[in-house]
Structures are given as structure tokens and as C-alpha cells.
Design an enzyme around this catalytic site. Sequence first.
Site, PDB file in Angstrom:
ATOM      1  N   ASP A 165       0.850  -1.185   0.000  1.00  0.00           N
ATOM      2  CA  ASP A 165       0.000   0.000   0.000  1.00  0.00           C
ATOM      3  C   ASP A 165       0.888   1.238   0.000  1.00  0.00           C
ATOM      4  O   ASP A 165       2.076   1.173   0.397  1.00  0.00           O
ATOM      5  CB  ASP A 165      -0.931   0.012   1.210  1.00  0.00           C
ATOM      6  CG  ASP A 165      -1.984   1.113   1.098  1.00  0.00           C
ATOM      7  OD1 ASP A 165      -2.793   1.055   0.145  1.00  0.00           O
ATOM      8  OD2 ASP A 165      -2.010   2.030   1.942  1.00  0.00           O
ATOM      9  N   GLU A 217       0.886   5.828   0.440  1.00  0.00           N
ATOM     10  CA  GLU A 217       0.231   7.107   0.682  1.00  0.00           C
ATOM     11  C   GLU A 217       0.940   8.136  -0.192  1.00  0.00           C
ATOM     12  O   GLU A 217       2.135   7.992  -0.504  1.00  0.00           O
ATOM     13  CB  GLU A 217       0.289   7.508   2.154  1.00  0.00           C
ATOM     14  CG  GLU A 217      -0.391   6.534   3.107  1.00  0.00           C
ATOM     15  CD  GLU A 217      -1.876   6.355   2.870  1.00  0.00           C
ATOM     16  OE1 GLU A 217      -2.495   7.247   2.227  1.00  0.00           O
ATOM     17  OE2 GLU A 217      -2.421   5.315   3.285  1.00  0.00           O
ATOM     18  N   HIS A 242      -4.564  10.766   5.433  1.00  0.00           N
ATOM     19  CA  HIS A 242      -3.474  10.005   6.068  1.00  0.00           C
ATOM     20  C   HIS A 242      -2.814  10.718   7.247  1.00  0.00           C
ATOM     21  O   HIS A 242      -2.076  10.086   8.012  1.00  0.00           O
ATOM     22  CB  HIS A 242      -2.411   9.602   5.042  1.00  0.00           C
ATOM     23  CG  HIS A 242      -1.904  10.716   4.176  1.00  0.00           C
ATOM     24  ND1 HIS A 242      -1.276  11.835   4.678  1.00  0.00           N
ATOM     25  CD2 HIS A 242      -1.926  10.870   2.823  1.00  0.00           C
ATOM     26  CE1 HIS A 242      -0.917  12.625   3.674  1.00  0.00           C
ATOM     27  NE2 HIS A 242      -1.309  12.077   2.538  1.00  0.00           N
ATOM     28  N   HIS A 302      -5.585   6.601   7.438  1.00  0.00           N
ATOM     29  CA  HIS A 302      -4.901   5.686   6.524  1.00  0.00           C
ATOM     30  C   HIS A 302      -3.395   5.736   6.792  1.00  0.00           C
ATOM     31  O   HIS A 302      -2.837   6.785   7.108  1.00  0.00           O
ATOM     32  CB  HIS A 302      -5.166   6.088   5.072  1.00  0.00           C
ATOM     33  CG  HIS A 302      -6.553   5.799   4.611  1.00  0.00           C
ATOM     34  ND1 HIS A 302      -6.852   4.793   3.734  1.00  0.00           N
ATOM     35  CD2 HIS A 302      -7.728   6.384   4.929  1.00  0.00           C
ATOM     36  CE1 HIS A 302      -8.154   4.779   3.504  1.00  0.00           C
ATOM     37  NE2 HIS A 302      -8.704   5.742   4.227  1.00  0.00           N
ATOM     38  N   ASP A 329      -2.466  -0.258   6.520  1.00  0.00           N
ATOM     39  CA  ASP A 329      -3.413  -0.715   5.513  1.00  0.00           C
ATOM     40  C   ASP A 329      -2.935  -1.992   4.833  1.00  0.00           C
ATOM     41  O   ASP A 329      -3.739  -2.853   4.459  1.00  0.00           O
ATOM     42  CB  ASP A 329      -3.656   0.379   4.472  1.00  0.00           C
ATOM     43  CG  ASP A 329      -4.543   1.490   5.004  1.00  0.00           C
ATOM     44  OD1 ASP A 329      -4.988   1.385   6.168  1.00  0.00           O
ATOM     45  OD2 ASP A 329      -4.796   2.466   4.273  1.00  0.00           O
TER      46      ASP A 329
END
EC number: 2.7.7.7
Length: 241
Positions: free
Chosen positions: A7, A9, A57, A153, A158
Site C-alpha cells: 500500500d 500514501e 493520512h 490511513h 493498511d
Amino acid sequence: MRQIVLDTETTGLDANRGHRLIELGCVELLERRVSGSHFHRYLNPDRDIDAGAQAVHGISIEFLVDKPRFADVADEFVAYISGAELIIHNAAFDVGFIDAELARLGPSYGRLRDHATVLDTLAMAREMFPGQRNSLDALCKRLDIDNSHRELHGALLDAEILADVYLALTAGQGALDFALETPDNAQIRVAAQHRPLSERPPLRVHLANEAELAAHEARLAAIDKASKGATVWRRLAGIPL
């Protein structure tokens, strides 16, 4: 089989408009088990973060000022994911950002799919649960996975949650791999197969849980729709569409 749940960001939503990665999170699965190995880096994007992205986030540019840039961790990242199957939710988003970062480093780095294969759990979930919400939060609720600790997040968090979701979505698909058995275990298994039925322990019955039943029904419905008629087992059971 080595799989990497991944994952990211980012500073915003569109890599084509110059938005950058600010966090990479990877969790390793070996033979469908979390191995304990992970790759996690915060990254200095050398640009501002959109307010909307930061609200999701919670990562500020002030926090990232002293962090490495993607170029500083690229070789380590590529080595970590090399040869694995990457498991990503909404893969087009993360792959697009990683490809853009690799492109900045020159053609020798190629694209993400030059180093690993990609499996998109969003596409998988949409096939299993057509017409339903299939965000990570929605899947956690549907599959009874605890994500109460997820207030914002985060790439590593995640990825850890997605690992649980992926294993739940694919429950029962792991093949028996007798090649991994030790000689002693193989001998015990073969001996057990040749015991009289009266001496064998009763078979353990595993009933499908609610999530598995829902996934099965969704799959049947998808087959019915594609074949424009009831599936064979529905017809044999006399179950109408």
C-alpha cells in the site's frame, strides 16, 4: 509462493500531475502466512501535500522533511519485491505512482511489472460481491475483520489489514503442498491413508462461515448472469433463478 501485500500514501490523487509517494508499506506472505518481514519507508516528496490527502493520512510535509527520497530507497524496494506477487487494493492507483517514481530514475529501473506480478484485490472483490461497496473498510466489515485501530490511513497499517482481507477472500484456495513435507510427516500421512476405516479418526467437518456463504452465493449469481441461465447445480437442485 512469496507474496507482498503493498500500500502507498501520496501527496495527492494524480501522479500525472506531479503528485508523489510519501509512504510505502509492504507485508510479506509466505505460503499464505504472514512471515514477519516487512518494508516500510516514509519519503520526502519535495513538494506540498494536498489538504484533502493530508486529511486522509494525517502525514505533514514537516514530518517528511528529514526522510529519504524515493531515489534513496529505490534499489532496496525493488530488491524486496523482486519476483513476488504483489497484492494491492485498487492496484492501478499504487502502480501508477510507483511507475512514475521509477520513471524519474531512468529507463534502467523499468516499471513495477518488470519486477513483480500484480493481483488487484478490488477487482477480485467486485467479482465476488458485485454491486456492493468494496472499499477496504467495507470488506473488513463484511468479512468480520477488526480494523477499529484504523483512524487514519497508513501504508503499513493498511497493508497489514489488506493481508487479512486477502486471506479471508481466498480462504480455502491454498493447495496441499506435499513437496514441503518432511520425510517423517510424509511417512505418517501415507501410513494413515492405509489404515482401516474403522481405525481412522473421524473427519473434521468445517462449515462455511457467513462471509464464505455470501461469497459463494455472489459467485453463483455472477455465473448465472454470465451464462444467462441457472448453474448446473441450481438446476439439479430444482432451484429457480
